[in-house]
Write an enzyme that holds these catalytic residues in place. Structure first.
Site, PDB file in Angstrom:
ATOM      1  N   ASP A  19      -2.609  23.554  11.818  1.00 59.88           N
ATOM      2  CA  ASP A  19      -3.323  24.665  11.213  1.00 59.88           C
ATOM      3  C   ASP A  19      -4.357  25.140  12.246  1.00 59.88           C
ATOM      4  O   ASP A  19      -4.635  24.430  13.223  1.00 59.88           O
ATOM      5  CB  ASP A  19      -3.990  24.171   9.925  1.00 59.88           C
ATOM      6  CG  ASP A  19      -4.883  25.216   9.284  1.00 59.88           C
ATOM      7  OD1 ASP A  19      -4.443  26.372   9.151  1.00 59.88           O
ATOM      8  OD2 ASP A  19      -6.032  24.874   8.939  1.00 59.88           O
ATOM      9  N   ASP A  21      -7.711  27.554  11.502  1.00 61.51           N
ATOM     10  CA  ASP A  21      -9.084  27.588  10.987  1.00 61.51           C
ATOM     11  C   ASP A  21      -9.419  26.280  10.270  1.00 61.51           C
ATOM     12  O   ASP A  21      -8.709  25.844   9.362  1.00 61.51           O
ATOM     13  CB  ASP A  21      -9.258  28.747  10.001  1.00 61.51           C
ATOM     14  CG  ASP A  21      -9.031  30.097  10.646  1.00 61.51           C
ATOM     15  OD1 ASP A  21      -9.989  30.662  11.181  1.00 61.51           O
ATOM     16  OD2 ASP A  21      -7.879  30.573  10.626  1.00 61.51           O
ATOM     17  N   ASP A 181      -6.602  20.932   7.444  1.00 61.93           N
ATOM     18  CA  ASP A 181      -7.811  20.509   6.735  1.00 61.93           C
ATOM     19  C   ASP A 181      -7.733  20.701   5.229  1.00 61.93           C
ATOM     20  O   ASP A 181      -8.715  20.440   4.528  1.00 61.93           O
ATOM     21  CB  ASP A 181      -9.026  21.269   7.279  1.00 61.93           C
ATOM     22  CG  ASP A 181      -8.983  22.751   6.927  1.00 61.93           C
ATOM     23  OD1 ASP A 181      -7.923  23.377   7.144  1.00 61.93           O
ATOM     24  OD2 ASP A 181      -9.993  23.284   6.429  1.00 61.93           O
TER      25      ASP A 181
END
Length: 230
Positions: A19, A21, A181
């Protein structure tokens, strides 16, 4: 700290899909500022940074929709999205930076000599700003592909994007890991039959309780300890 919920051998992993961001980069402030600039433009009250950050992860259209309170006027949502994207295009690198420890971890993974590993990015952020940020921060050398939320007809957690990467890299799902995240990333990996790694330093670590990853790490430097061959 590295904590396994489901044991696998990290050194047999040949493809790491990241991922963007909250995983590789801290883009929180620029996203917050861009959302609040959009809200100001339409005479709406600004939102606290933590609230905006909690809306990140499902792509720009959903971010804008959530910030506006899920209005029914689709024309207005589209107009607001265009404003947000235009503002963010200009300001996406005002404060955004790679997390401390990311670059050396990526280098260690790339340069480990016992297993040939490929790395790619699959973000729900639109592809053009994703690639521009990765390039500007000097991270593009590590990745064979950078795909965004508009690279495919579907976004994460739909597995279309990771399946495309598996096909392009000629890699089996059990030889790949999705790293992110949030629960969106974990579910994406599970939907594709891949392993999953959750990072606790990003935007949405609280969501990892909703979909526990196979392994969870505390800091970017743990990525090197976990995946760089010894």
């Amino acid at each position: 700290m590295i904590q396994f919920n489901r044991q696998f051998d990290p050194h047999k992993i040949k493809l790491l899909v990241f991922d963007l961001d909250g995983t590789l980069i801290d883009s929180r402030l620029d996203l917050v500022h861009s959302v609040n600039a959009m809200l100001r433009h339409y005479g709406r009250p600004e939102l606290p940074g933590d609230v905006v950050a909690s809306y990140v992860g499902d792509g720009a259209p959903m971010l804008v929709r959530r910030a506006l309170g899920d209005p029914k006027d689709e024309k207005f949502v589209k107009e607001a999205l265009d404003y947000f994207l235009g503002y963010y295009r200009v300001h996406k690198l005002d404060n955004t930076h790679a997390y401390d420890g990311i670059r050396p971890s990526l280098a260690a993974i790339r340069d480990s000599n016992s297993v040939v590993r490929k790395m790619a990015i699959l973000s729900n952020k639109p592809v053009h700003p994703s690639r521009a940020i990765v390039e500007a921060l000097g991270l593009s050398e590590f990745f064979v592909h950078v795909y965004g939320g508009n690279s495919f007809p579907t976004k994460k957690p739909d597995p279309e994007g990771v399946r495309k990467l598996l096909h392009e890299m000629k890699t089996h799902a059990h030889e790949a890991v999705m790293i992110g995240d949030s629960s969106v990333d974990v579910i994406t990996g599970k939907n594709a039959g891949m392993w999953s790694c959750g990072v606790k330093y990003g935007f949405a670590p609280h969501t990892l309780c909703e979909a526990p990853p196979d392994v969870i790490i505390d800091q970017p430097k743990d990525l090197a300890e976990l995946f760089a061959a010894r």
